[in-house]
Each structure stands twice: as C-alpha cells, then as structure tokens.
Design a protein around this motif. Structure first.
Motif, PDB file in Angstrom:
ATOM      1  N   VAL A  27     -11.176  20.325  -7.847  1.00 47.08           N
ATOM      2  CA  VAL A  27     -10.413  19.796  -6.550  1.00 47.08           C
ATOM      3  C   VAL A  27      -9.019  19.756  -6.618  1.00 47.08           C
ATOM      4  O   VAL A  27      -8.601  19.712  -8.358  1.00 47.08           O
ATOM      5  N   TRP A  28      -8.359  20.530  -6.120  1.00 48.40           N
ATOM      6  CA  TRP A  28      -6.138  20.446  -6.665  1.00 48.40           C
ATOM      7  C   TRP A  28      -6.230  20.278  -5.386  1.00 48.40           C
ATOM      8  O   TRP A  28      -5.967  20.531  -4.134  1.00 48.40           O
ATOM      9  N   PRO A  29      -4.296  20.017  -5.745  1.00 45.48           N
ATOM     10  CA  PRO A  29      -3.885  19.919  -4.054  1.00 45.48           C
ATOM     11  C   PRO A  29      -3.199  20.903  -3.744  1.00 45.48           C
ATOM     12  O   PRO A  29      -2.598  21.915  -4.441  1.00 45.48           O
ATOM     13  N   ALA A  30      -3.429  20.725  -2.061  1.00 44.99           N
ATOM     14  CA  ALA A  30      -2.914  21.812  -1.432  1.00 44.99           C
ATOM     15  C   ALA A  30      -1.352  22.608  -1.652  1.00 44.99           C
ATOM     16  O   ALA A  30      -1.097  23.702  -1.666  1.00 44.99           O
ATOM     17  N   ASP A  31      -0.103  20.976  -1.939  1.00 49.19           N
ATOM     18  CA  ASP A  31       0.508  21.870  -2.085  1.00 49.19           C
ATOM     19  C   ASP A  31       1.160  20.304  -3.450  1.00 49.19           C
ATOM     20  O   ASP A  31      -0.012  20.091  -4.238  1.00 49.19           O
ATOM     21  N   ARG A  32       2.435  21.023  -4.130  1.00 51.16           N
ATOM     22  CA  ARG A  32       2.823  19.915  -5.141  1.00 51.16           C
ATOM     23  C   ARG A  32       2.240  18.304  -4.879  1.00 51.16           C
ATOM     24  O   ARG A  32       2.243  18.097  -6.225  1.00 51.16           O
ATOM     25  N   ASN A  33       2.833  17.586  -4.210  1.00 53.62           N
ATOM     26  CA  ASN A  33       1.700  15.937  -4.100  1.00 53.62           C
ATOM     27  C   ASN A  33       0.717  15.619  -2.934  1.00 53.62           C
ATOM     28  O   ASN A  33       0.221  14.907  -3.411  1.00 53.62           O
ATOM     29  N   GLY A  34       0.416  16.785  -2.658  1.00 52.59           N
ATOM     30  CA  GLY A  34      -1.128  16.104  -2.399  1.00 52.59           C
ATOM     31  C   GLY A  34      -0.984  16.025  -0.690  1.00 52.59           C
ATOM     32  O   GLY A  34      -2.110  15.906  -0.488  1.00 52.59           O
ATOM     33  N   THR A  35       0.487  15.919   0.045  1.00 50.82           N
ATOM     34  CA  THR A  35      -0.246  15.438   1.444  1.00 50.82           C
ATOM     35  C   THR A  35      -0.677  16.073   2.521  1.00 50.82           C
ATOM     36  O   THR A  35      -0.113  16.724   3.327  1.00 50.82           O
ATOM     37  N   ALA A  36      -0.523  17.692   1.698  1.00 53.83           N
ATOM     38  CA  ALA A  36      -0.695  18.426   2.542  1.00 53.83           C
ATOM     39  C   ALA A  36      -2.052  18.872   2.333  1.00 53.83           C
ATOM     40  O   ALA A  36      -2.971  20.019   2.198  1.00 53.83           O
ATOM     41  N   GLY A  37      -3.313  18.368   2.236  1.00 55.59           N
ATOM     42  CA  GLY A  37      -4.562  18.203   1.737  1.00 55.59           C
ATOM     43  C   GLY A  37      -4.836  18.539  -0.028  1.00 55.59           C
ATOM     44  O   GLY A  37      -3.913  18.830  -0.626  1.00 55.59           O
ATOM     45  N   TRP A  38      -6.521  18.927   0.289  1.00 55.92           N
ATOM     46  CA  TRP A  38      -6.875  18.810  -0.961  1.00 55.92           C
ATOM     47  C   TRP A  38      -7.615  19.999  -0.553  1.00 55.92           C
ATOM     48  O   TRP A  38      -8.199  20.456   0.298  1.00 55.92           O
ATOM     49  N   TYR A  39      -7.134  21.413  -1.951  1.00 51.67           N
ATOM     50  CA  TYR A  39      -8.978  22.735  -1.556  1.00 51.67           C
ATOM     51  C   TYR A  39     -10.200  21.498  -2.937  1.00 51.67           C
ATOM     52  O   TYR A  39      -9.696  21.381  -3.401  1.00 51.67           O
TER      53      TYR A  39
END
Ligand code: FAD
Length: 300
Positions: free
Chosen positions: A108-120
C-alpha cells in the motif's frame, strides 16, 4: 493497468475489526471494498486459535454493541462460538456483498506525497487499485514471533499459532512452554492436563489477572477506560491480591513493572495448575543442547 476505485475505501482484513469497520462504513453510506487474504472471515477466530480457546474477555465486554452475542452463550464463549458469532454478524448486516476473500494485499502506498490523492493497493495476483482511503485491519497476531536461544534443540518445536490440540505435541511426555502470555498459560495448563505436567519458562515477570475477580465478576467487566490510570491500577492491584493473594505462593515472581505498562495475562486455570504442581515455573532459558534445556538458575 491500475483499477480506479477512488470513489471508495479499502478495508484490509475480515477479522473482528475489519467486519466492524465494514459495517460502520456501510451504515454511514460510504462505498468500500473489504479484502481478506484467506478464504474465510473471522481472522484469528478462524485460523489463529487452538480448539480449546475460550474468550479471555467476557461476552459482555467483547461483543459488538450493535449486535449482542446470543443469550445462550456462556460468559466466556469458545472459539467455535466466536466464529459462528462473527459469521452471523457479517450475514446479519449483509457484509458479504463487498467482501473479496482470497485477496491478499501485498503493498500500500500513497498516490501523492501526503496521501490526500488516495492510495494505491497492490494485490498478490499482481493487480493494483487506486482507493480514496485505506483502513488496515490486518490484526497484530499475524506474524509468528519466535524467541532466539543459544544452542540447538532436537525435539519438536511449535509456535502457539500452529498449535491446535494436544496431539500436535506428539507423545508430549515433557513439554516446555516458553513465555507466559495468554496463549502460553492456556497451553501449559492443557499440556499438563493431557500429559501429567508441563514446564513454563519466563524470562520476565508478569501481571497475572484471574479471569474472574472477587464475586465472580469477569476481570474485563471491571475495565473502566474513563478511570484515570493510577486509580485503575490501584483498584485492580487490590482486587488481584484479594482474589489470588501473593504471586509467590504459586512459585511466580512478583512483577517488576507497573500494572498495565506491559500486556497482562488473564488466566484462572494457571493458578490452579501451579498450586497442584501440574505446571512448574522455570526461569529464562540459558542454552539449548539436544533434548536438554538449561535455565538461568542452573537447572535443566
Ligand atoms: C488464543 C487467543 C485468544 C484471544 N482471546 C481474546 C479475547 O478473549 N478477547 C479479545 O478481545 N481478543 C482476544 N484475542 C485477540 C484476537 O486477535 C482478537 O479478538 C481479534 O481477533 C482481533 O481482530 P482483528 O480484526 O484486529 O485481527 P484478526 O482477527 O487477526 O484479523 C485480521 C484479518 O486480516 C487478514 N489479513 C492480514 N493481512 C492481510 C493482508 N495483507 N491482506 C488481506 N488480509 C489480510 C487476516 O487473514 C485476518 O483475517 C485472542 C487471540 C488469541 C490468539
């Protein structure tokens, strides 16, 4: 290719917590997928406990508030009853619709630096999905934590997660249980009842709390999270003393740490087995040598 699920939440795990979360999301009208690595719901209660496991916490303090356990369940239900209860929770609230069994999450990793764009979320079969949010309810008893001791042991060695019933201990004529948490205490008592006696090695002291305290009240029912910790500690220490007396009567060390600063062990049967000489306390292991185990007090 990445599957777009960014309109929903990903819940990892279908154990006690994952199912409760799935229902909370459903009730709030939020879309979600629930991913479970194994082929069953129930988590530990389906694959992590032994046949004779019974709840340590009481029925009253463990049940989901929105779905009480059946009235005919005892104060400390069995593992089979717990599993049936969890299955009925999932069915009652219609949670199977968004549940994907045999679907392990490997990354699991964040779609942007802080996770506000969701998660993969990457699955074991190679697929990757994009979610709005991820809730990890993967449990904290998933990995086996084996102690390392100098030397080699030639006998059968088993982690409690792989223990199901006494036959797993072979002829079991001499069983040593290492550690004295909840599972260890249950296993030592069960091995002693099956094979006549068992040893229990502890490298540190423990707070042992009887499952029921003065007046037969389950210890977990006395847990008052709103009480300040020092007060809770004061009251519980006195109740333990009133229920079982001084630990040294059982051959146990007095705890060298404050109550609730480490995990406590809830057991009533261990006190009984110690007083009957069925379970023998041993100190830390110093060295393994074939089928011999040497302890730090010089005994073996
Ligand atoms: C012997 C024993 C007795 C216990 N007694 C009590 C008790 O009396 N009271 C109490 O409250 N608790 C007790 N527990 C603790 C027990 O773990 C909890 O009751 C409960 O099972 C925790 O629920 P959970 O959902 O957090 O974790 P789990 O039950 O462990 O469920 C986690 C789920 O996540 C899944 N999962 C893990 N990793 C992944 C992944 N990468 N991808 C997809 N799925 C994944 C697992 O397969 C599992 O189904 C006991 C535990 C043991 C071992």
């Amino acid at each position: 290719m990445i599957e777009d699920r960014s309109d929903r939440v990903c819940v990892i795990g279908a154990g006690y917590v994952g199912n409760g979360l799935a229902y909370a999301l459903k009730r709030a009208g939020l879309r979600y997928d629930q991913l479970e690595a194994t082929g069953r719901i129930g988590g530990n209660w389906s694959h992590g406990v032994y046949d004779s496991t019974h709840l340590i916490s009481s029925k009253k303090s463990t049940q989901y508030v929105e779905f009480p356990m059946p009235e005919d369940y005892p104060t400390f239900p069995s593992a089979a009853q717990m599993l049936a209860y969890l299955e009925s929770y999932v069915d009652h609230f219609g949670l199977r619709e968004h549940l994907e069994l045999n679907t392990e999450v490997v990354r699991v990793w964040p779609a942007d630096r802080n996770g506000t764009a969701g998660w993969y979320v990457e699955l074991a079969d190679g697929r990757t999905r994009h979610y709005k949010a991820v809730v990890a309810a993967n449990g904290h008893y998933v990995e086996r934590n084996l102690p390392s001791c100098p030397g080699e042991f030639s006998g059968l060695q088993l982690h409690s997660k792989d223990y199901k019933r006494p036959a797993d201990l072979g002829t079991g004529d001499r069983v040593l249980v290492v550690g004295a948490g909840n599972s260890a205490s249950d296993l030592a008592v069960e091995a002693a009842a099956t094979f006549g006696s068992a040893d229990l090695s502890m490298r540190r002291s423990y707070w042992f709390i009887p499952k029921t305290m003065v007046g037969g009240i389950p210890a977990s029912d006395l847990d008052r999270v709103w009480l300040p910790l020092p007060l809770m500690r004061f009251a519980t220490e006195r109740l333990i003393r009133a229920s079982v007396g001084d630990y040294r009567r059982y051959g146990l060390n007095r705890p060298d740490h404050r109550l609730f600063s480490k995990d406590v062990t809830a057991t009533s049967s261990l006190f009984h087995a110690l007083l009957h000489g069925k379970v023998r306390p041993r100190p830390e292991i110093r060295r393994l040598d074939g089928d011999l185990v040497h302890f730090t007090d010089g005994s073996s």
